[in-house]
Design an enzyme around this catalytic site. Structure first.
Site, PDB file in Angstrom:
ATOM      1  N   ASN A  60       0.825  -1.210   0.000  1.00 11.36           N
ATOM      2  CA  ASN A  60       0.000   0.000   0.000  1.00 11.36           C
ATOM      3  C   ASN A  60       0.860   1.262   0.000  1.00 11.36           C
ATOM      4  O   ASN A  60       1.947   1.280   0.570  1.00 11.36           O
ATOM      5  CB  ASN A  60      -0.933  -0.002   1.216  1.00 11.36           C
ATOM      6  CG  ASN A  60      -1.837  -1.219   1.207  1.00 11.36           C
ATOM      7  OD1 ASN A  60      -2.096  -1.787   0.149  1.00 11.36           O
ATOM      8  ND2 ASN A  60      -2.300  -1.624   2.375  1.00 11.36           N
ATOM      9  N   HIS A  78       5.877  -0.408  -2.801  1.00 11.75           N
ATOM     10  CA  HIS A  78       5.515   0.424  -3.958  1.00 11.75           C
ATOM     11  C   HIS A  78       5.632   1.912  -3.667  1.00 11.75           C
ATOM     12  O   HIS A  78       5.038   2.723  -4.377  1.00 11.75           O
ATOM     13  CB  HIS A  78       4.077   0.089  -4.408  1.00 11.75           C
ATOM     14  CG  HIS A  78       3.935  -1.323  -4.900  1.00 11.75           C
ATOM     15  ND1 HIS A  78       2.824  -2.095  -4.681  1.00 11.75           N
ATOM     16  CD2 HIS A  78       4.794  -2.110  -5.585  1.00 11.75           C
ATOM     17  CE1 HIS A  78       2.999  -3.297  -5.220  1.00 11.75           C
ATOM     18  NE2 HIS A  78       4.190  -3.330  -5.771  1.00 11.75           N
ATOM     19  N   CYS A 136      15.369  22.365 -10.328  1.00 10.34           N
ATOM     20  CA  CYS A 136      16.056  22.384 -11.634  1.00 10.34           C
ATOM     21  C   CYS A 136      15.237  23.098 -12.709  1.00 10.34           C
ATOM     22  O   CYS A 136      15.724  23.319 -13.816  1.00 10.34           O
ATOM     23  CB  CYS A 136      16.414  20.969 -12.080  1.00 10.34           C
ATOM     24  SG  CYS A 136      14.968  19.989 -12.578  1.00 10.34           S
ATOM     25  N   GLY A 190      -4.683  -9.471   3.637  1.00  8.01           N
ATOM     26  CA  GLY A 190      -5.431  -8.557   2.761  1.00  8.01           C
ATOM     27  C   GLY A 190      -4.822  -8.341   1.394  1.00  8.01           C
ATOM     28  O   GLY A 190      -4.835  -7.230   0.878  1.00  8.01           O
ATOM     29  N   SER A 228      -4.496 -10.337  -2.587  1.00  7.01           N
ATOM     30  CA  SER A 228      -4.740 -11.492  -3.447  1.00  7.01           C
ATOM     31  C   SER A 228      -3.438 -11.900  -4.136  1.00  7.01           C
ATOM     32  O   SER A 228      -3.414 -12.874  -4.880  1.00  7.01           O
ATOM     33  CB  SER A 228      -5.795 -11.149  -4.494  1.00  7.01           C
ATOM     34  OG  SER A 228      -5.322 -10.117  -5.327  1.00  7.01           O
ATOM     35  N   ASN A 249      -7.073 -13.644   3.861  1.00 12.05           N
ATOM     36  CA  ASN A 249      -7.593 -12.810   2.782  1.00 12.05           C
ATOM     37  C   ASN A 249      -8.990 -13.276   2.403  1.00 12.05           C
ATOM     38  O   ASN A 249      -9.251 -14.479   2.327  1.00 12.05           O
ATOM     39  CB  ASN A 249      -6.686 -12.887   1.548  1.00 12.05           C
ATOM     40  CG  ASN A 249      -7.109 -11.897   0.484  1.00 12.05           C
ATOM     41  OD1 ASN A 249      -7.097 -10.688   0.709  1.00 12.05           O
ATOM     42  ND2 ASN A 249      -7.509 -12.390  -0.683  1.00 12.05           N
TER      43      ASN A 249
END
Ligand SMILES: [Zn+2]
Length: 265
Positions: A79, A97, A169, A207, A209, A233
């Site tokens: 998440n 991520h 920049c 939680g 898949s 899950n």
């Protein structure tokens, strides 16, 4: 009997944040087209106040409690909402991520807080700022279409949205510091996740898949290395066949009870 004990690594996915009302802002083709970026930033601009208001839910709290009591050594999350860190920013959380709380320049790497960028976007888009204020104060309730777009007033379209180039920049464009669909996880983060799998005794998926390959790869590696795998899950996951225990249940209904039982003094 196989059990989760010793160094437990937890891998969380979208299922844990659903109860916090988190929408998904990871879109494709961010860097390729100006129009994609306009649309992204316009939607992100309108959705940001909601993102900022999102609070961790009982599942985050339960995992935090388990981690603080040393039942969980490390959490890897897919998440990008930063909610795991809300209770204690010093905890061991690897954001596979990235995080929506930060943006960076694609040219020079300058890092900026997303909250600060919201102010810049407001100044560049006065009409959109008015619109957002009206939505927030309840004067206007926009129709949100199934794809997440809103019906906008003033005859505007996402094409009219302005976003700024880098303040350092002047030429680079900012991108949220998250892995968009189709992009790869950063090498150093991927390596860190591999090291964590090697170091753990068992892994608990919560939680998710495991539809995203970068997440499935973690569980696959754990399986190849002979680690114990358990999954909580609601619905099937890509790792079901690799696990010794699969609990088909919403994590919010289960984690608090587990945390309470284990940390009962
Ligand atoms: Zn820059």
């Amino acid at each position: 009997m196989t059990t989760l004990n010793g160094k437990v690594l937890v891998l969380t996915g979208a299922g844990i944040s659903t109860d916090s009302g988190i929408p998904d802002y990871r879109g494709p083709r961010f860097t390729t087209f100006h129009q994609s970026r306009q649309r992204y930033w316009a939607r992100s601009y309108l959705g940001w106040p909601l993102m900022k208001k999102a609070q961790p839910n009982i599942s985050h709290y339960a995992l935090s409690k388990l981690q603080l009591n040393n039942y969980i050594q490390q959490i890897i999350t897919q998440n990008v909402d930063g909610l795991h860190q809300e209770f204690d920013s010093k905890k061991n959380i690897l954001e596979l991520h990235g995080s929506l709380n930060q943006i960076h320049c694609l040219n020079c790497g300058h890092i900026k807080q997303r909250s600060d960028y919201q102010l810049i976007l407001s100044n560049l888009n006065p009409k959109w700022n008015d619109f957002l204020n009206n939505v927030e104060s309840g004067k206007f309730s926009p129709v949100v279409r199934p794809d997440g777009d809103m019906d906008l007033p003033y005859g505007t379209s996402y094409d009219s949205f302005n976003y700024s180039s880098c303040v350092q920049c002047s030429i680079g464009i900012y991108k949220p510091s998250v892995v968009f669909f189709g992009e790869n996880v950063k090498d150093n983060i991927r390596q860190e996740s591999i090291d964590l799998v090697k170091d753990c005794k068992s892994i608990l998926v919560v939680g998710s898949s495991l539809a995203t390959y970068s997440a499935f790869r973690i569980v696959k590696l754990a399986s190849d290395l002979g680690k114990d795998i358990a999954i909580i899950n609601l619905g099937e996951t890509r790792g079901d066949n690799l696990s010794f225990l699969k609990i088909d249940f919403p994590c919010a209904d289960l984690l608090p009870e587990i945390a309470n039982q284990l940390t009962k003094s």
